[in-house]
Design an enzyme around this catalytic site. Structure first.
Site, mmCIF file in Angstrom:
data_model
loop_
_atom_site.group_PDB
_atom_site.id
_atom_site.type_symbol
_atom_site.label_atom_id
_atom_site.label_comp_id
_atom_site.label_asym_id
_atom_site.label_seq_id
_atom_site.Cartn_x
_atom_site.Cartn_y
_atom_site.Cartn_z
ATOM 1 N N CYS A 33 0.812 -1.224 0.000
ATOM 2 C CA CYS A 33 0.000 0.000 0.000
ATOM 3 C C CYS A 33 0.840 1.266 0.000
ATOM 4 C CB CYS A 33 -0.893 0.007 1.232
ATOM 5 S SG CYS A 33 0.078 -0.043 2.739
ATOM 6 N N CYS A 102 -0.980 -5.270 6.759
ATOM 7 C CA CYS A 102 -0.669 -4.064 7.532
ATOM 8 C C CYS A 102 0.131 -4.413 8.788
ATOM 9 C CB CYS A 102 -1.950 -3.354 7.939
ATOM 10 S SG CYS A 102 -3.119 -3.148 6.586
HETATM 11 FE FE1 FES Z 1 -1.165 0.269 4.339
HETATM 12 FE FE2 FES Z 1 -2.624 -0.938 6.080
HETATM 13 S S1 FES Z 1 -3.257 -0.280 4.135
HETATM 14 S S2 FES Z 1 -0.542 -0.499 6.207
#
Ligand code: FES
Length: 143
Positions: A33, A102
């Site tokens: 992400c 995450c």
């Molecule tokens: Fe990036 Fe959770 S979406 S760390």
């Protein structure tokens, strides 16, 4: 969909901030992400006496880092190195599958801060920063 513990650590995260003159600093990015986490350690006689973190990440990243800092505070370095993202997720009573990646950020940040401490003190180590889980997201770390 989030446990009470996740909501608690997300809305009132523990150990947020920076440590000046930290003995070890680790910064890692999440390949999935793009979120970033930084962890600061104060180490005395092989024990993590203080830990703080900063993250530009989602709620699950904040909750897992908060829990991870609580879990390693007061622990020996060797014990902190054994912390896995799975243990952090369990301590939070679980995360939705899509958010497991995450939690990897917290584990990697702790390891990279300890590696930094070892490097600064000329201590040899073979700390392997990276996740060995099989989720699709983590596989992308290889590319
Ligand atoms: Fe990036 Fe959770 S979406 S760390």
């Amino acid at each position: 969909m989030y446990s009470e513990k996740v909501m608690d650590h997300f809305s009132a995260p523990r150990n947020v901030g920076e440590i000046e003159n930290a003995d070890g600093v680790g910064e890692v990015g999440n390949a999935v992400c793009g979120d970033i986490m930084k962890i600061f350690l104060k180490i005395e006689n092989g024990v993590i006496v203080d830990v703080k973190f900063k993250t530009f990440g989602c709620g699950a990243a904040i909750a897992t880092s908060s829990m991870a800092t609580e879990m390693i505070k007061g622990k020996k370095i060797e014990e902190a190195l054994e912390l896995t993202n799975k243990a952090v997720v369990e301590a939070l009573d679980g995360l939705p599958p899509a958010k497991i990646h995450c939690s990897v950020l917290a584990e990697e940040a702790v390891k990279s801060a300890i590696a930094d401490y070892y490097d600064k003190n000329g201590i040899e180590h073979n700390i392997n920063i990276g996740c060995d889980c099989n989720c699709e997201g983590c596989h992308k770390h290889d590319h």
